[in-house]
Write a protein that holds these residues in place. Structure first.
Motif, mmCIF file in Angstrom:
data_model
loop_
_atom_site.group_PDB
_atom_site.id
_atom_site.type_symbol
_atom_site.label_atom_id
_atom_site.label_comp_id
_atom_site.label_asym_id
_atom_site.label_seq_id
_atom_site.Cartn_x
_atom_site.Cartn_y
_atom_site.Cartn_z
ATOM 1 N N MET A 92 0.824 -1.201 0.000
ATOM 2 C CA MET A 92 0.000 0.000 0.000
ATOM 3 C C MET A 92 0.854 1.245 0.000
ATOM 4 S SD MET A 92 -3.506 -1.027 1.894
ATOM 5 C CE MET A 92 -3.683 0.532 2.505
ATOM 6 N N ALA A 93 1.938 1.237 0.774
ATOM 7 C CA ALA A 93 2.807 2.421 0.820
ATOM 8 C C ALA A 93 3.390 2.697 -0.561
ATOM 9 C CB ALA A 93 3.924 2.200 1.842
ATOM 10 N N ILE A 94 3.915 1.659 -1.194
ATOM 11 C CA ILE A 94 4.490 1.845 -2.527
ATOM 12 C C ILE A 94 3.398 2.234 -3.520
ATOM 13 C CG2 ILE A 94 5.652 0.676 -4.436
ATOM 14 C CD1 ILE A 94 7.207 -0.915 -2.436
ATOM 15 N N GLY A 95 2.244 1.608 -3.385
ATOM 16 C CA GLY A 95 1.130 1.902 -4.283
ATOM 17 C C GLY A 95 0.710 3.360 -4.212
ATOM 18 N N ILE A 96 0.560 3.881 -2.994
ATOM 19 C CA ILE A 96 0.143 5.281 -2.837
ATOM 20 C C ILE A 96 1.201 6.214 -3.394
ATOM 21 C CG2 ILE A 96 -0.281 7.104 -1.157
ATOM 22 C CD1 ILE A 96 -1.555 5.084 0.642
ATOM 23 N N LEU A 97 2.450 5.929 -3.063
ATOM 24 C CA LEU A 97 3.540 6.786 -3.520
ATOM 25 C C LEU A 97 3.576 6.859 -5.044
ATOM 26 C CD1 LEU A 97 5.880 8.401 -2.265
ATOM 27 C CD2 LEU A 97 7.354 6.466 -2.847
ATOM 28 N N LEU A 98 3.530 5.686 -5.682
ATOM 29 C CA LEU A 98 3.560 5.651 -7.143
ATOM 30 C C LEU A 98 2.343 6.364 -7.720
ATOM 31 C CD1 LEU A 98 4.712 1.988 -7.873
ATOM 32 C CD2 LEU A 98 6.021 4.088 -8.199
ATOM 33 N N ALA A 99 1.179 6.166 -7.106
ATOM 34 C CA ALA A 99 -0.041 6.783 -7.622
ATOM 35 C C ALA A 99 0.053 8.298 -7.547
ATOM 36 C CB ALA A 99 -1.248 6.278 -6.847
ATOM 37 N N ILE A 100 0.571 8.804 -6.410
ATOM 38 C CA ILE A 100 0.671 10.264 -6.265
ATOM 39 C C ILE A 100 1.668 10.822 -7.278
ATOM 40 C CG2 ILE A 100 1.497 12.068 -4.728
ATOM 41 C CD1 ILE A 100 0.231 10.551 -2.422
ATOM 42 N N LEU A 101 2.795 10.108 -7.455
ATOM 43 C CA LEU A 101 3.783 10.585 -8.421
ATOM 44 C C LEU A 101 3.204 10.563 -9.839
ATOM 45 C CD1 LEU A 101 7.049 8.957 -7.057
ATOM 46 C CD2 LEU A 101 6.263 11.321 -6.813
ATOM 47 N N LEU A 102 2.484 9.518 -10.164
ATOM 48 C CA LEU A 102 1.903 9.418 -11.509
ATOM 49 C C LEU A 102 0.806 10.446 -11.711
ATOM 50 C CD1 LEU A 102 1.370 5.727 -12.623
ATOM 51 C CD2 LEU A 102 2.711 7.493 -13.720
ATOM 52 N N ASP A 103 0.213 10.881 -10.632
ATOM 53 C CA ASP A 103 -0.906 11.812 -10.717
ATOM 54 C C ASP A 103 -0.432 13.238 -11.015
ATOM 55 O OD1 ASP A 103 -3.642 12.236 -10.678
ATOM 56 O OD2 ASP A 103 -3.598 12.959 -8.611
ATOM 57 N N GLN A 104 0.900 13.438 -11.079
ATOM 58 C CA GLN A 104 1.425 14.796 -11.318
ATOM 59 C C GLN A 104 1.478 15.116 -12.803
ATOM 60 O OE1 GLN A 104 1.858 16.438 -8.411
ATOM 61 N NE2 GLN A 104 1.328 14.465 -7.480
ATOM 62 N N ARG A 105 0.604 14.518 -13.578
ATOM 63 C CA ARG A 105 0.525 14.768 -15.028
ATOM 64 C C ARG A 105 1.880 14.553 -15.708
ATOM 65 N NH1 ARG A 105 -4.288 14.499 -14.258
ATOM 66 N NH2 ARG A 105 -5.473 16.130 -13.256
ATOM 67 N N VAL A 106 2.471 13.389 -15.438
ATOM 68 C CA VAL A 106 3.773 13.115 -16.067
ATOM 69 C C VAL A 106 3.565 12.697 -17.513
ATOM 70 C CG1 VAL A 106 4.930 12.454 -13.956
ATOM 71 C CG2 VAL A 106 3.692 10.740 -15.278
ATOM 72 N N ARG A 107 4.644 12.814 -18.299
ATOM 73 C CA ARG A 107 4.558 12.377 -19.686
ATOM 74 C C ARG A 107 4.560 10.843 -19.755
ATOM 75 N NH1 ARG A 107 8.939 14.830 -23.545
ATOM 76 N NH2 ARG A 107 9.529 15.935 -21.668
ATOM 77 N N ALA A 180 -1.992 -2.139 -6.378
ATOM 78 C CA ALA A 180 -2.422 -1.149 -5.391
ATOM 79 C C ALA A 180 -2.332 0.253 -5.986
ATOM 80 C CB ALA A 180 -1.562 -1.265 -4.133
ATOM 81 N N MET A 181 -1.270 0.485 -6.746
ATOM 82 C CA MET A 181 -1.104 1.790 -7.404
ATOM 83 C C MET A 181 -2.298 2.098 -8.303
ATOM 84 S SD MET A 181 1.478 2.740 -10.453
ATOM 85 C CE MET A 181 0.373 1.877 -11.564
ATOM 86 N N ALA A 182 -2.705 1.126 -9.100
ATOM 87 C CA ALA A 182 -3.814 1.346 -10.023
ATOM 88 C C ALA A 182 -5.083 1.707 -9.271
ATOM 89 C CB ALA A 182 -4.032 0.102 -10.884
ATOM 90 N N LEU A 183 -5.320 1.001 -8.162
ATOM 91 C CA LEU A 183 -6.527 1.294 -7.377
ATOM 92 C C LEU A 183 -6.482 2.714 -6.829
ATOM 93 C CD1 LEU A 183 -6.987 -2.038 -5.383
ATOM 94 C CD2 LEU A 183 -8.383 -1.209 -7.264
ATOM 95 N N PHE A 184 -5.310 3.083 -6.268
ATOM 96 C CA PHE A 184 -5.202 4.420 -5.685
ATOM 97 C C PHE A 184 -5.259 5.504 -6.751
ATOM 98 C CE2 PHE A 184 -3.300 2.201 -1.986
ATOM 99 C CZ PHE A 184 -4.218 2.667 -1.060
#
Lengths: 299, 417
Positions: A92-107, A180-184
């Motif tokens: 869950m920790a890795i999932g949330i972190l990755l999700a937040i980073l991906l949510d920054q409108r990255v290319r 987990a990342m996908a869900l978050f």
């Protein structure tokens, strides 16, 4: 008022009203029988002296006494708690972190998302086999590092009874944190932009915005992620079989592998049924209060 | 009623067609899990021999889990009242099923062919329930073998083979000094137990082995001899390379073959690996009995289940007779790498390790040092064997001391009985 109730009866309307029940009931009956019926059967077998074949003489709690006097069962229970708590927390920790980073409108977000999600497409057998080779000191990482010149590099968790359980955590986290990342990520996308803008206008720092606003909104996502990961953890059988085979010795035995060994390798159906019932009780004890409290809050 | 008749009519016709097609010599359905390499070939020999006599053979191979999957299928079939004719089933497992009333005896065949006089008595008693044969053995595997790489031994200056565990330790220490791994071992519970039982035989002798691992005598299990056996097992642990956990037995055999380790302690199925790689016994590899002057017996057998109908009963009798025929015992065991269960079959076409095995078997019968294998489900029920495996493998993979091991072993055995 001359119309009697009989004349009101029309087969078409009756069918229309009953159709959902009629359609659903075979399925309901099947699951009642095959799921709950067999749970009841297993529970009953745990109270009998069943060995190689099921017998139906009630003998009380003897199989449970036997189970709780078996050192291997304690190892299995301890492993289940170590494995599932670490697995759920880290994924869950890795999932949330990755999700937040991906949510920054990255290319190339689509590409990266797919890359992280792909391990989920593998079966645990494949994951386990690959990690077995990588973690084997004589074949994988340790040998690679030593050949690269780091003579004292040691990473032998796989063959060390005290640490082997953590190799299961590594492999399982690798497999499931993308999920987990996908869900978050889906949860993050559903957060209203207006709220974030309002928070920014009020001068809230990004950290504060996430911890006080976004994550509490994601509460239902936490619930579903925990439930999905928890049942993966409790079911973990194939990963153990492929990665460690329950070894060294039986150091990485889990309740599921314990039950398999007793039912199918040792002809002790009674003890196996008792361990299965204990697993069910464990799940109920954890999931029911959690579901209850969560569902009451969201309702 | 007419509907019922209509539904059953085709079934009756089909049943008639089947029984019409079957020939005079009976029908057998054989459930087994010999699905790979030499084993599949060996069972193929049985099938063609049976068909050559005019019978119908229905093959039911169920692979997976070293027979666990087949046992699960067997359970379901017996509960449903439709057991196979013969099942690859061994050791006390035979007694377990017999107690459930699930077996047929083939005592008639056994008496007319005089099985008692050609089988080792220890093996014959395992095949019988209530004084009657309910199973027929196809082979004898010897468990107490050491496989050695002669070149490594020569390099380390070792000329005489160890005949006691103390001598083995001396040899192993010498190999360690020469920088050679003395023992190739696969860290799986059944392999740990295989080494353990060979050690018990060597330390305590056949009489002690029988008391501790077959009769489960508490006094023997807690004796100093048992402590000494665990001490020796602890010593062997020191002779194994660090990557042993989880290794399959054939990979350990390959280590001896490639010269990465000097010895492997394993039953004679390891010979098949050497032979398949084109190695010559006596030149490229040596077979040496482990210390103890005994013989640890493992044997595969077919057990006869309770089928009915003349056709099936006939098939069962023919199969029993066929399994025990000297010709079949020879061809089967040449394919599988073991030796015939009948002691009167000439071994001219067999290799030197098989001949040595046969010779030692006869000597062991003579001296009463023939013991059934605990690790390979020949001696004790699977539930008790499981406790042995758990304890031995935990001992081997931890730093438990021998006294604790003995205490825990005797507790575990008492619990499982």
């Amino acid at each position: 008022m001359a119309r009697s109730p009989i004349s009101q009866f029309s087969p078409a309307r009756w069918l229309e009203r009953r159709l959902p029940v009629i359609v659903v009931s075979p399925l309901f009956a099947l699951s009642l029988f095959f799921v709950y019926g067999f749970i009841a059967w297993t529970a009953y077998i745990s109270f009998t002296p069943s060995g190689v074949m099921p017998v139906y003489d009630f003998q009380g709690l003897a199989q449970y006494e036997r189970l709780w006097a078996t050192p291997r069962w304690y190892v299995a229970i301890k492993n289940l708690f170590i494995f599932s708590s670490l697995f759920i927390a880290i994924s869950m920790a890795i999932g949330i972190l990755l999700a937040i980073l991906l949510d920054q409108r990255v290319r190339a977000e689509g590409l990266i998302r797919t890359v992280y999600l792909y391990p989920m497409a593998l079966s645990f057998i494949v994951t386990g086999t690959v990690w077995k080779w990588m973690l084997n000191p004589g074949l994988g990482l340790q040998r690679l590092m030593r050949e690269a010149g780091f003579e004292n590099f040691t990473f032998d968790w796989l063959v060390n009874s005290h640490y082997a359980i953590y190799t299961l955590v590594i492999a399982a986290v690798w497999q499931s944190s993308g999920y987990a990342m996908a869900l978050f990520l889906a949860g993050l996308r559903s957060v209203d932009d207006e709220i974030l803008k309002a928070a920014a206008v009020d001068g809230s720092s990004p950290w504060k915005t996430y911890t006080s606003i976004v994550l509490p909104i994601l509460r239902p996502v936490f619930l579903s992620t925990v439930i999905i990961l928890a049942h993966l953890a409790i079911k973990s059988f194939d990963l153990v079989v492929a990665l460690t085979g329950g070894g060294p010795g039986y150091a990485t035995d889990m309740p599921a592998t314990f039950m398999y060994a007793f039912a199918f390798q040792r002809s002790e159906l009674g003890v196996a049924a008792a361990s299965a019932t204990m697993m069910l009780m464990t799940i109920i004890a954890i999931i029911v209060p959690y579901l209850y409290s969560e569902l009451r809050k969201t309702a | 009623m007419s509907l019922m008749r209509k539904m059953f009519a085709p079934v009756t016709i089909a049943a008639l067609a089947v029984s019409g097609a079957a020939r005079a010599e009976g029908t057998v359905e054989v459930l087994h899990w010999w699905t790979s390499g030499g084993e599949a070939k060996a069972v193929g020999e049985l099938k063609s021999a049976f068909e050559a006599q005019g019978g119908t053979w229905i093959d039911s191979p169920i692979a997976g889990g070293g027979g666990d999957a087949a046992m699960t299928a067997l359970r379901a079939r017996v509960v449903a009242g439709n057991p196979p004719t013969a099942v690859q089933l061994k050791g006390p497992g035979i007694q377990e099923w017999a107690e459930q009333g699930a077996l047929n005896d083939v005592q008639g065949v056994a008496e007319s062919e005089n099985w008692d006089s050609v089988l080792p008595p220890v093996l014959a008693s395992i095949m019988k329930y209530d004084g009657k044969y309910v199973a027929a053995p196809v082979n004898i595997h010897r468990v107490d073998w050491m496989w050695a790489n002669p070149k490594l031994l020569a390099d380390a200056g070792i000329e005489t083979m160890p005949t006691t565990w103390d001598e083995f330790n001396a040899v192993a220490d010498k190999l360690m000094e020469a920088g050679i791994t003395p023992l190739a071992h696969g860290g799986q519970p059944w392999q740990d137990a295989t080494v353990f039982e060979d050690v018990v035989l060597g330390i305590g002798g056949a009489e002690f082995y029988r008391k501790a691992l077959v009769e489960l005598d508490q006094e023997a299990l807690t004796s100093d001899t048992m402590v000494a056996s665990f001490d020796q097992l602890r010593k062997l642990r020191g002779y194994v390379d660090p990557n042993f956990p989880g290794r399959d037995w054939n990979l350990a055999t390959a280590m001896v073959m490639r010269g990465e380790a000097a010895f492997q302690i394993m039953g004679d199925w390891a010979k098949g690996e050497f032979l398949a790689a084109g190695k010559v016994p006596g030149e490229d590899f040596l077979c040496i009995p482990t210390p103890g002057n005994g013989f640890v017996l493992n044997s595969d057998s077919f057990t006869f289940f309770k089928v009915s109908g003349e056709e099936n009963l006939k098939g069962q009798q023919v199969l029993a007779s066929l399994i025990m025929s000297p010709d079949f015992q020879k061809t089967f065991n040449l394919a599988k790498g073991s030796i015939p269960a009948r002691t009167d079959v000439p071994l001219d076409e067999f290799d030197m390790c098989a001949k040595k095995s046969h010779e030692d078997l006869l000597a062991a019968i003579e001296n009463d040092t023939l013991v059934p294998s605990m690790a390979h489900e020949m001696a004790i029920p699977r539930s008790v064997r499981g406790e042995f495996l758990d304890l031995v493998t935990e001992f081997f993979n931890s730093d438990m001391d021998s006294a604790t091991a003995v205490k825990r072993l005797s507790d575990a055995v008492a619990r499982a009985q």
